[in-house]
Design a protein around this motif. Structure first.
Motif, short mmCIF file in Angstrom:
data_model
loop_
_atom_site.label_atom_id
_atom_site.label_comp_id
_atom_site.label_asym_id
_atom_site.label_seq_id
_atom_site.Cartn_x
_atom_site.Cartn_y
_atom_site.Cartn_z
N TRP A 128 96.21 33.29 -82.54
CA TRP A 128 96.80 32.05 -82.05
C TRP A 128 95.88 31.38 -81.03
CZ3 TRP A 128 101.97 31.99 -78.87
CH2 TRP A 128 102.47 30.69 -78.80
N ALA A 129 95.23 32.17 -80.20
CA ALA A 129 94.33 31.64 -79.18
C ALA A 129 93.16 30.87 -79.80
CB ALA A 129 93.81 32.77 -78.30
N MET A 130 92.84 31.16 -81.04
CA MET A 130 91.74 30.47 -81.72
C MET A 130 92.10 29.03 -82.06
SD MET A 130 90.47 33.69 -84.02
CE MET A 130 89.30 32.78 -84.99
N THR A 131 93.40 28.71 -82.06
CA THR A 131 93.83 27.36 -82.44
C THR A 131 94.60 26.64 -81.34
OG1 THR A 131 95.89 28.18 -83.41
CG2 THR A 131 93.96 28.02 -84.87
N ASP A 132 94.86 27.30 -80.23
CA ASP A 132 95.65 26.69 -79.16
C ASP A 132 94.99 27.00 -77.82
OD1 ASP A 132 97.68 26.49 -77.03
OD2 ASP A 132 99.11 26.16 -78.66
N GLU A 133 94.50 25.96 -77.16
CA GLU A 133 93.74 26.16 -75.92
C GLU A 133 94.58 26.76 -74.81
OE1 GLU A 133 90.55 26.73 -73.78
OE2 GLU A 133 90.48 25.99 -75.84
N ALA A 134 95.86 26.40 -74.71
CA ALA A 134 96.73 26.97 -73.67
C ALA A 134 96.89 28.48 -73.89
CB ALA A 134 98.08 26.28 -73.65
N VAL A 135 97.03 28.89 -75.13
CA VAL A 135 97.14 30.30 -75.45
C VAL A 135 95.81 30.99 -75.17
CG1 VAL A 135 97.62 31.99 -77.27
CG2 VAL A 135 98.99 29.90 -77.12
N ALA A 136 94.73 30.32 -75.53
CA ALA A 136 93.39 30.88 -75.25
C ALA A 136 93.22 31.10 -73.75
CB ALA A 136 92.30 29.95 -75.79
N ASP A 137 93.69 30.16 -72.94
CA ASP A 137 93.60 30.32 -71.48
C ASP A 137 94.41 31.52 -71.01
OD1 ASP A 137 91.92 28.13 -71.22
OD2 ASP A 137 93.54 26.76 -70.63
N ALA A 138 95.61 31.70 -71.57
CA ALA A 138 96.46 32.83 -71.19
C ALA A 138 95.80 34.16 -71.57
CB ALA A 138 97.84 32.73 -71.84
N VAL A 139 95.23 34.22 -72.76
CA VAL A 139 94.56 35.44 -73.22
C VAL A 139 93.33 35.72 -72.36
CG1 VAL A 139 93.27 36.49 -75.13
CG2 VAL A 139 95.44 35.32 -75.58
N ARG A 140 92.53 34.69 -72.13
CA ARG A 140 91.31 34.85 -71.34
C ARG A 140 91.64 35.31 -69.91
NH1 ARG A 140 88.88 30.92 -73.38
NH2 ARG A 140 90.04 29.30 -72.30
N SER A 141 92.61 34.67 -69.29
CA SER A 141 92.99 35.05 -67.92
C SER A 141 93.50 36.48 -67.84
CB SER A 141 94.07 34.10 -67.39
OG SER A 141 93.55 32.81 -67.26
N SER A 142 94.32 36.86 -68.81
CA SER A 142 94.84 38.22 -68.84
C SER A 142 93.71 39.22 -69.05
CB SER A 142 95.89 38.34 -69.94
OG SER A 142 96.42 39.64 -69.97
N ASP A 143 92.81 38.91 -69.95
CA ASP A 143 91.66 39.79 -70.20
C ASP A 143 90.79 39.94 -68.95
OD1 ASP A 143 92.40 40.23 -72.82
OD2 ASP A 143 90.86 38.92 -73.69
N GLU A 144 90.60 38.84 -68.23
CA GLU A 144 89.77 38.90 -67.02
C GLU A 144 90.41 39.79 -65.96
OE1 GLU A 144 89.23 34.79 -66.00
OE2 GLU A 144 87.75 34.48 -67.58
N ARG A 145 91.73 39.71 -65.82
CA ARG A 145 92.41 40.56 -64.83
C ARG A 145 92.33 42.03 -65.22
NH1 ARG A 145 95.70 35.93 -65.03
NH2 ARG A 145 97.18 36.89 -66.47
#
Length: 192
Positions: free
Chosen positions: A117-134
């Motif tokens: 889903w993150a590949m097609t939705d920037e808000a989801v990509a941001d949530a995934v990226r932020s979670s991964d960074e933490r």
């Protein structure tokens, strides 16, 4: 009983739906069928309710989808906080516990769906990226606690995370690396 007929887990029969019920249903549907299944009609069918119930809790499907992404990130952060709470433990034991938690197959369908889903939705990509960074920061901390400098710790944390993501995205859902294999990987990453 099909998954469509099944009530959302934890919901009492006949009880009014809550926003949490909608979120649980969405996360289940996302894990089972992917992001394309997140349509209002499909959700209403799953919950056996009308669209009016949805609009009682959410302004539109975009707000709902943002809530789902936030709920997923909150679940992951809960796991990360449990890991962070173990900072007093030996770093190797902390990483072993984290690996055991993250490789549990019941996490994989939703994890894969969120990343698709993150590949097609920037808000989801941001949530995934932020979670991964933490999460990456906590893993890096364990390597630092084991005596590595910041640069080496970050490299090792990235390697461990990317190995896990590689397993996650294998065809047919990947396979759980047996405990001895996970221990060997960790042993290699802990060497100086």
């Amino acid at each position: 009983m099909t998954t469509v007929d099944r009530p959302v887990r934890g919901r009492r029969a006949g009880a009014p739906l809550t926003a949490d019920d909608w979120v649980r249903a969405g996360l289940e549907l996302l894990a089972e069928e992917g992001p394309d299944a997140l349509r209002l009609g499909r959700l209403c069918e799953r919950l056996a309710v009308t669209k009016g119930s949805f609009y009682w809790h959410f302004t539109d499907i975009s707000a709902y989808r943002a809530t789902l992404a936030d709920a997923w990130a909150a679940r992951r952060d809960q796991q990360r906080r449990r890991f962070a709470a173990q900072r007093g433990m030996d770093p190797v034991e902390r990483l072993q516990a984290l690996m055991a938690e993250l490789v549990r197959p019941e996490h994989w369908p939703l994890e894969r769906a969120m990343r698709a889903w993150a590949m097609t939705d920037e808000a989801v990509a941001d949530a995934v990226r932020s979670s991964d960074e933490r999460l990456l920061a906590e893993i890096r901390r364990a390597f630092v606690d084991h005596g590595f400098d910041e640069e080496d710790a970050m490299l090792r944390a990235c390697l461990l995370c990317n190995a896990g993501l590689g397993l996650l995205h294998q065809p047919h859902g990947g396979t759980v690396a047996p405990a001895p294999v996970r221990a060997r990987v960790l042993d290699i990453l802990m060497r100086r």
